[in-house]
Design a protein around this motif. Structure first.
Motif, PDB file in Angstrom:
ATOM      1  N   GLY B 158       0.829  -1.208   0.000  1.00 22.78           N
ATOM      2  CA  GLY B 158       0.000   0.000   0.000  1.00 22.78           C
ATOM      3  C   GLY B 158       0.855   1.246   0.000  1.00 22.78           C
ATOM      4  N   ALA B 159       1.939   1.212   0.785  1.00 25.50           N
ATOM      5  CA  ALA B 159       2.807   2.380   0.866  1.00 25.50           C
ATOM      6  C   ALA B 159       3.509   2.632  -0.458  1.00 25.50           C
ATOM      7  CB  ALA B 159       3.820   2.180   1.976  1.00 25.50           C
ATOM      8  N   LEU B 160       3.953   1.554  -1.122  1.00 23.92           N
ATOM      9  CA  LEU B 160       4.623   1.729  -2.409  1.00 23.92           C
ATOM     10  C   LEU B 160       3.673   2.342  -3.429  1.00 23.92           C
ATOM     11  CD1 LEU B 160       6.736  -1.511  -2.742  1.00 23.92           C
ATOM     12  CD2 LEU B 160       7.523   0.810  -2.442  1.00 23.92           C
ATOM     13  N   ARG B 161       2.461   1.794  -3.470  1.00 27.82           N
ATOM     14  CA  ARG B 161       1.467   2.349  -4.387  1.00 27.82           C
ATOM     15  C   ARG B 161       1.221   3.811  -4.082  1.00 27.82           C
ATOM     16  NH1 ARG B 161      -3.845  -1.221  -5.309  1.00 27.82           N
ATOM     17  NH2 ARG B 161      -2.926  -2.976  -6.393  1.00 27.82           N
ATOM     18  N   SER B 162       1.102   4.093  -2.811  1.00 28.76           N
ATOM     19  CA  SER B 162       0.771   5.450  -2.418  1.00 28.76           C
ATOM     20  C   SER B 162       1.855   6.429  -2.804  1.00 28.76           C
ATOM     21  CB  SER B 162       0.552   5.473  -0.915  1.00 28.76           C
ATOM     22  OG  SER B 162       0.324   6.758  -0.503  1.00 28.76           O
ATOM     23  N   SER B 163       3.133   6.043  -2.568  1.00 26.52           N
ATOM     24  CA  SER B 163       4.193   7.001  -2.882  1.00 26.52           C
ATOM     25  C   SER B 163       4.254   7.231  -4.386  1.00 26.52           C
ATOM     26  CB  SER B 163       5.533   6.507  -2.346  1.00 26.52           C
ATOM     27  OG  SER B 163       5.832   5.248  -2.864  1.00 26.52           O
ATOM     28  N   ALA B 164       4.124   6.157  -5.168  1.00 27.26           N
ATOM     29  CA  ALA B 164       4.152   6.337  -6.624  1.00 27.26           C
ATOM     30  C   ALA B 164       3.006   7.227  -7.066  1.00 27.26           C
ATOM     31  CB  ALA B 164       4.063   4.978  -7.311  1.00 27.26           C
ATOM     32  N   GLN B 165       1.842   6.996  -6.486  1.00 24.93           N
ATOM     33  CA  GLN B 165       0.648   7.757  -6.854  1.00 24.93           C
ATOM     34  C   GLN B 165       0.789   9.225  -6.503  1.00 24.93           C
ATOM     35  OE1 GLN B 165      -2.862   6.006  -5.411  1.00 24.93           O
ATOM     36  NE2 GLN B 165      -4.029   7.879  -5.351  1.00 24.93           N
ATOM     37  N   MET B 166       1.248   9.500  -5.285  1.00 23.16           N
ATOM     38  CA  MET B 166       1.287  10.895  -4.867  1.00 23.16           C
ATOM     39  C   MET B 166       2.355  11.672  -5.624  1.00 23.16           C
ATOM     40  SD  MET B 166       0.408  10.510  -0.879  1.00 23.16           S
ATOM     41  CE  MET B 166      -0.313  12.075  -0.480  1.00 23.16           C
ATOM     42  N   ILE B 167       3.490  11.018  -5.910  1.00 24.24           N
ATOM     43  CA  ILE B 167       4.527  11.727  -6.669  1.00 24.24           C
ATOM     44  C   ILE B 167       4.021  12.017  -8.082  1.00 24.24           C
ATOM     45  CG2 ILE B 167       6.810  11.503  -7.675  1.00 24.24           C
ATOM     46  CD1 ILE B 167       7.603   9.922  -5.214  1.00 24.24           C
ATOM     47  N   SER B 168       3.373  11.016  -8.714  1.00 28.27           N
ATOM     48  CA  SER B 168       2.899  11.215 -10.088  1.00 28.27           C
ATOM     49  C   SER B 168       1.871  12.333 -10.152  1.00 28.27           C
ATOM     50  CB  SER B 168       2.253   9.946 -10.619  1.00 28.27           C
ATOM     51  OG  SER B 168       3.047   8.850 -10.374  1.00 28.27           O
ATOM     52  N   TYR B 169       0.917  12.304  -9.212  1.00 28.10           N
ATOM     53  CA  TYR B 169      -0.158  13.280  -9.307  1.00 28.10           C
ATOM     54  C   TYR B 169       0.250  14.640  -8.787  1.00 28.10           C
ATOM     55  CZ  TYR B 169      -3.458  10.395 -11.546  1.00 28.10           C
ATOM     56  OH  TYR B 169      -4.082   9.663 -12.509  1.00 28.10           O
TER      57      TYR B 169
END
Lengths: 262, 453
Positions: B158-169
């Motif tokens: 979940g944390a990996l997904r979240s960091s990728a998501q927040m950086i991209s957006y």
């Protein structure tokens, strides 16, 4: 350099700035040391994050709010986050090896590090010796952001563009090296997969999993087909086949078969 | 710190006023969170034709308060494999960043508080909008570290997904704000609100038209991209991949309980409120009253703008809830494609276009030069449209099924229809009933010959 020092000596530093400096400077130094000394890679990265945050605050206090926030957003927020991303994938228990692989590696590292610092320091001093400090008032006359933008897009525009081209080249290079392109012909679409499943030799329904309708729930035990024969393709090719011990092979105590337990 | 002229109102408050403002922002955020949770549950309930919380207090208003109190007194469970220091730090980082970001959001104009003229805003900087971006980018650490420190698989994923998501957006979000900076000419929130105060006059094809000053109207693409990326940035549905319940249990906070879990929950809602507050400030005119109310001259002075600001905020929160009630969750690759291949290029093209428009509108530009530029852009666009490679025809499928609907002859299985059209049932066709089927009619009522038995 002497001129710059004189200007510095003449101006008084506001109290707030002094207090901020003496609170944050020890923290920044301690975290820099912690970054080098921490055994765990993630802890090390976190110490570096704190040091970068302190640097960002120093920029803001010294009348460079734009630089300060960009430092926090870009370096702390994006770049260190990517570092952390990779470190987390390495595994949380992978501590740094304490054994010295090369003889005299540490001494060489200290000497070379000190040499690099001295080189950069003398270079900066020599370059700035003849520079006269204009002062913050003059530099930020039209506003901090506007002043930076003007310098960046007039005097230093070539250096700026060259740096961005370099970074883009590096990013594209990393993509080219890491990205594996599959030729179009090899790609199998959803429809082709379904046709293959329904063709003779395929199986339209999901294949039986290991241990299903079998006497054991081990992944090494093949599923049993309706006629009682083991379905070999229910076992993964990676799992080594082995003979079960009589205890393992004996029927387990399920609802309809309680005597297996005794 | 040196300040621009527009920020002259700031930095003169006595200490008690600053303290009071800090407390007011803190209490506002806490109350808004408690209210937003109730609001969300009621609105989603309404959309799903059920009442939602309705037992505690009038209309169930005290439900979130009761939930919060219960959460505080719950048992704290820390996994044995957790990294204790980081495990404790993560919710603190999340909470602190969420609260800090709201400091630069303007609530209203300058008012008189106990004899002091002071703006209804805790702080403002020449780069105030960057404060919000910085806080949200540091807030990601809370989520990532929570996932890592838990020492468990699902939180880490979940944390990996979240960091990728927040950086991209965050990239898309930062770029969508650039258009606002270019139009307002400043990065300070109070000045951006001031720039949206008056209706703008625009000369279009030789005619002067008046358009509202809100950037949501002037810069529609930026507004839409900002809002889409804001939903991604706050991890809300349909972009709630980091805490996809069906895939990751609870995402990064699976192993958290009691106060620490509450901190994450609080941070998520405060982030939503902050992002909505920034959206109101940047695109919806801030605390200024909407159009029909502006006819009354007193609408934009005194303490009243607080009401307009809160109303706009609640309207945006409603959209967040509406999205959650309507849209299914995206697949991860679709989500990343949307961020990097749609929002980002559209945003860049829009910024370049806006810069071009600003250059053309400049009065010092010669008329013939202006015409040449417009004609050049039109020719380039035309060339791109005509020379754009056409989409490839899909290749004909090999091994299609035979007319009987089988692949591989009699050995194959009957193939389900590929076009999802249900074929006519063979039983519905008027075929003569075989004599053998009539004899065994007792074994199935579904059989076409069942009624004879």
């Amino acid at each position: 350099m002497s001129l710059a020092l004189e200007t510095l000596a003449q101006s008084t530093v506001p109290t707030g700035e002094v207090v901020t400096f003496w609170i944050l400077a020890p923290i920044a130094l301690a975290c820099a040391l912690g970054m080098v000394l921490a055994r765990n890679a993630v802890h090390s990265a976190l110490f570096l994050v704190v040091t970068m945050l302190c640097l960002g605050v120093f920029y803001m206090v010294q009348a460079g709010p734009f630089l300060g926030f960009v430092q926090i957003i870009v370096y702390t927020g994006a770049i260190m986050m990517l570092f952390l991303f990779v470190l987390m994938l390495v595994g949380r228990d992978s501590a740094e090896a304490v054994i010295e692989v090369l003889r005299g590696q540490r001494i060489a590292a200290v000497v070379l590090g000190g040499g690099l610092a001295a080189l950069l320091g003398t270079g900066a001093v020599r370059a700035l010796r003849a520079t006269t400090a204009t002062g913050l008032e003059a530099a930020n006359a039209d506003g901090n952001v506007q002043a930076i933008a003007q310098l960046l897009f007039t005097r230093y525009v070539f250096a700026f563009e060259v740096t961005s081209a370099l970074l883009i080249t590096a990013a594209v290079g990393a993509m080219v090296l890491a990205h594996v392109t599959r030729p179009k012909a090899e790609r199998v679409g959803q429809t082709a997969r379904m046709l293959a499943r329904f063709a003779p030799g395929g199986s339209p329904a999901p294949k039986p999993g290991p241990g299903v309708f079998a006497t054991s729930n081990s992944i090494a035990t093949p599923a049993l087909l309706p006629d009682g024969t083991p379905a070999e393709r229910s076992i993964s090719a990676v799992v080594p086949t082995r003979d079960l011990t009589p205890e393992e092979a004996a029927p387990k105590g399920t609802q309809g078969n309680q005597e297996g337990q005794q | 710190m040196t300040q621009a002229d527009g920020l002259a109102d700031f930095g003169h408050d006595p200490w008690w006023l600053i303290l009071a403002k800090v407390l007011a922002v803190f209490v506002f955020l806490l109350l808004m969170t408690i209210f937003a949770i109730w609001y969300e549950r009621r609105v989603v309930g309404r959309m799903q034709v059920r009442p939602g919380p309705n037992r505690n207090g009038p209309f169930g208003l005290l439900q979130s308060l009761a939930d919060g109190l219960k959460l505080i007194f719950k048992e704290e469970i820390i996994p044995r494999t957790a990294d204790r220091v980081v495990y404790f730090l993560a919710p603190v980082i999340s909470g602190v960043c969420a609260f800090t970001a709201f400091a630069v959001i303007p609530f209203g104009p300058t008012v008189s508080i106990f004899g002091h003229r002071s703006p209804l805003q805790l702080a403002d900087l020449p780069v105030a909008v960057l404060v919000v971006l910085a806080c949200s980018s540091i807030g990601v650490y809370g989520i990532v570290l929570a996932g890592w420190a838990s020492g468990s698989t699902y939180p880490l994923l979940g944390a990996l997904r979240s960091s990728a998501q927040m950086i991209s957006y965050e990239v898309a979000m930062g770029l969508s704000i650039v258009a606002v900076f270019m139009t307002a000419g400043t990065m300070s929130t109070s000045e951006i609100v001031a720039a949206q105060a008056d209706a703008q006059r625009l000369v279009l094809f030789g005619q002067e038209i008046t358009i509202p000053g809100w950037y949501a109207v002037l810069l529609i693409p930026s507004f839409l991209i900002y809002f889409i990326s804001a939903v991604g940035e706050t991890n809300r549905a349909p972009f709630d991949l980091p805490e996809a319940e069906s895939e990751l249990v609870g995402g990064f906070h699976t192993e958290y309980s009691s106060m620490k879990f509450m901190m994450f929950y609080l941070a998520e809602y405060i982030n939503m409120i902050t992002i909505s507050g920034l959206c109101v400030t940047l695109f919806l005119g801030g605390w200024h009253a909407p159009w029909p109310l502006t006819l009354w001259s007193g609408a934009n002075s005194g303490w009243l703008p607080l009401v307009w600001f809160t109303a706009k905020l609640l309207l945006l929160l409603f959209v967040f809830v509406w999205l959650r009630g309507t849209l299914p969750r995206l697949r991860y690759d679709q989500f990343m494609r949307l961020g990097w291949k749609v929002l980002l290029p559209v945003n860049l093209a829009w910024i370049v276009m806006l810069a071009g428009i600003k250059v053309i509108q400049r009065e010092s530009l010669d008329g013939s030069v202006r015409t040449t530029i417009i004609a050049g852009v039109a020719v380039v666009l035309l060339l791109v449209v005509t020379l754009w490679p056409a989409a490839k025809e899909p290749e004909p499928m090999l091994g299609m099924p035979d007319p009987a609907g089988r692949i591989g002859g009699a050995d194959g299985f009957p193939l389900p229809p590929l076009d999802l059209q249900v074929p006519p049932s063979p039983r519905a066709m008027p075929t003569p009933v075989p004599a053998t089927a009539a004899d065994t009619g007792s074994d199935g009522a579904e059989d076409s010959t069942g009624e004879e038995a």
